[in-house]
Write an enzyme that holds these catalytic residues in place. Structure first.
Site, PDB file in Angstrom:
ATOM      1  N   ASP A   1      11.304  13.857   6.460  1.00 33.73           N
ATOM      2  CA  ASP A   1      10.218  12.884   6.446  1.00 33.73           C
ATOM      3  C   ASP A   1      10.829  11.506   6.260  1.00 33.73           C
ATOM      4  O   ASP A   1      12.054  11.348   6.273  1.00 33.73           O
ATOM      5  CB  ASP A   1       9.184  13.219   5.373  1.00 33.73           C
ATOM      6  CG  ASP A   1       9.753  13.121   3.962  1.00 33.73           C
ATOM      7  OD1 ASP A   1      10.985  13.212   3.816  1.00 33.73           O
ATOM      8  OD2 ASP A   1       8.966  12.958   3.006  1.00 33.73           O
TER       9      ASP A   1
ATOM     10  N   ASP B   1      11.419   9.406   3.881  1.00 32.04           N
ATOM     11  CA  ASP B   1      12.413   9.115   2.847  1.00 32.04           C
ATOM     12  C   ASP B   1      13.345  10.289   2.587  1.00 32.04           C
ATOM     13  O   ASP B   1      14.128  10.280   1.639  1.00 32.04           O
ATOM     14  CB  ASP B   1      11.742   8.659   1.550  1.00 32.04           C
ATOM     15  CG  ASP B   1      10.959   9.773   0.859  1.00 32.04           C
ATOM     16  OD1 ASP B   1      10.544  10.732   1.541  1.00 32.04           O
ATOM     17  OD2 ASP B   1      10.752   9.671  -0.357  1.00 32.04           O
TER      18      ASP B   1
ATOM     19  N   ASP C   1      13.067  13.336   1.498  1.00 34.77           N
ATOM     20  CA  ASP C   1      13.042  14.193   0.313  1.00 34.77           C
ATOM     21  C   ASP C   1      12.365  15.529   0.598  1.00 34.77           C
ATOM     22  O   ASP C   1      12.210  16.359  -0.298  1.00 34.77           O
ATOM     23  CB  ASP C   1      12.383  13.494  -0.872  1.00 34.77           C
ATOM     24  CG  ASP C   1      10.894  13.231  -0.686  1.00 34.77           C
ATOM     25  OD1 ASP C   1      10.385  13.396   0.445  1.00 34.77           O
ATOM     26  OD2 ASP C   1      10.247  12.833  -1.679  1.00 34.77           O
TER      27      ASP C   1
ATOM     28  N   SER D   1       7.190   7.709   1.863  1.00 35.29           N
ATOM     29  CA  SER D   1       7.507   9.082   2.238  1.00 35.29           C
ATOM     30  C   SER D   1       7.037   9.410   3.658  1.00 35.29           C
ATOM     31  O   SER D   1       7.461   8.802   4.619  1.00 35.29           O
ATOM     32  CB  SER D   1       6.904  10.035   1.208  1.00 35.29           C
ATOM     33  OG  SER D   1       7.333  11.357   1.380  1.00 35.29           O
TER      34      SER D   1
END
EC number: 5.4.2.10
Length: 445
Positions: free
Chosen positions: A239, A241, A243, A100
């Protein structure tokens, strides 16, 4: 030992804590536990752009195939894209290799069940038990029963089409998109352009080591400058990833997830589309958000920190909108996890519909001063019970005298203890938070 699974999967320094051996074991145990209902299971796997992703992907795939499951390999894909693909490709489970917003040396492995939801604690505990015990409750397949790898070549277009379907045209809006040199770098600019927005992408050239490096949702300073330089309507920061989402208004002011939740909740309520007339937030949400929602007559449900807990509360209450100050926003009627690109599209749709600048929409909430500090520690679980730390927190609460609050919690994804102090006096809050941090560091020695 500490629990292997944190609030968002298994995390650690790649090739040190999160080794290929551990990834192999997680692949075996995860495929076994998640595939009990399927005679020949299929598992979809995606990853972000960090350099260790290839190594962990290879180990994870080997583990999964060694228990007889097939792997659908999609390559670089946002975490919410894997959640979407998991529930639409007729597979047994999904796996994302990502840490992340963490720096490049970290990586993580997180699972989704066949419906695209993150795993409940009980399932993670079963996987963890098998990994730690090193038992193998399955019969190793041989010959044609060994799993195979299938390349999914249209994964990006599937996810992109899904995102586009959630909004109408967004012509006339000029945005700067900070992709954090992560998983949004390829699909992010494309989807925004295809719905009509004018897109200026930045930090969209990943090289394996620059993910989240002075960019993205945790470092939006470059985005602020770009918004002002290009005279854009707003900036969007993903960010690693993709999400989560943090935004910057047309004046260069950073707006966190609390503002996004409020803007979207008020817009939905105005159209009588706010399910259950409620939103779900965490204990980290600003008091200003609570006051603005209450003023609008919107019910608030509060959970501990972690988008998985927001999700659980959404399911329990029947509400459809919830999220975190950090930018994890869940539109449960559209996807089963936080989705930065989906959130961006919903926010842009409100701006387009209201024909108002983002700064004016954000002015519907007055943020109470809040100080957030982190202490990097070795023994975060022990420190949360340390008598000196507890005494310092109690002392801080007495100083605030009911005119603020103190929240001290261990990070679920890093070796940190996070301290949040909220109240009317910013300088006073800084001193209080720093004193707590100093105490935590002293007690960790």
């Amino acid at each position: 030992m500490d629990r292997l699974f944190g609030t968002d999967g298994v995390r650690g320094v790649a090739n040190s804590q999160l080794t290929p051996g551990l990834a192999f074991q997680l692949g075996q145990a995860g495929a076994y536990v998640l595939s009990k209902e399927h005679p020949h299971p299929r598992i979809v796997i995606g990853k972000d752009t960090r350099i260790s992703g290839d190594m962990l992907e290879a180990a994870l795939i080997a583990g999964i195939c060694s228990v007889g499951a097939d792997v659908l390999k999609v390559g670089v894909m946002p975490t919410p894209g894997i959640a979407f693909l998991t529930r639409t490709l007729d597979v047994s489970a999904g796996v994302v290799i990502s840490a992340s917003h963490n720096p490049v040396q970290d990586n993580g492995i997180k699972f989704f069940d066949s419906t695209g939801y993150k795993l409940p604690d009980a399932i993670e505990d079963e996987i963890e038990r098998i990994v730690i015990s090193a038992e193998k409750p399955w019969d190793p397949p041989t010959g044609g029963e060994v799993g195979r790898v299938i390349e999914v070549t249209d994964a990006e277009s599937r996810y992109k089409d899904f995102l586009k379907f959630t909004v109408g045209r967004l012509d006339g809006i000029k945005v700067v998109l900070d992709c954090a040199n992560g998983a949004a770098s390829f699909v992010g600019p494309k989807v925004l352009e295809e719905v009509g927005a004018e897109v200026i992408p930045i930090c969209n050239t990943p090289d394996g080591v620059n993910i989240n490096a002075d960019c993205g949702s945790t470092h939006p300073e470059g985005l602020q400058k770009a918004v002002l330089e290009h005279k854009a309507d707003l900036g969007l920061a993903m960010d690693g990833d993709a999400d989560r989402l943090i935004v910057v208004d047309e004046k260069g002011i950073i707006l966190d997830g609390d503002f996004i939740i409020l803007i979207c909740a008020l817009a939905q309520k105005a159209k009588e589309k706010l399910t259950q007339n409620a939103v779900v937030v965490t204990v980290m949400s600003n008091l200003g958000l609570h006051l603005a929602l209450k003023k609008a007559g919107i019910e608030i449900y509060e959970t501990q920190v972690g988008d998985r807990y927001v999700m659980e509360e959404l399911i329990r209450t029947g509400a459809q909108l919830g999220g975190e100050q950090s930018g994890h926003i869940i539109f449960l009627d559209k996807n089963t996890t936080g989705d930065g690109l989906l959130t961006a599209l919903q926010l842009l749709a409100v701006i387009k519909e209201r024909q108002l600048p983002l700064s004016e929409l954000a002015a519907q909430m007055q943020r109470l001063p809040q100080v957030l500090l982190n202490a990097r520690v070795e023994h975060k679980e022990r420190l949360m019970k340390d008598t000196q730390v507890l005494a310092k927190v109690y002392e801080a609460e007495k100083v605030l005298n009911g005119n603020g609050r103190v929240l001290v919690r261990p990070s679920g994804t890093e070796s940190l203890i996070r301290v949040m102090v909220e109240g009317p006096d910013q300088e006073k809050l800084k001193n209080i938070a720093q004193e707590i941090i100093d105490t935590i560091i002293q007690c960790d020695a």
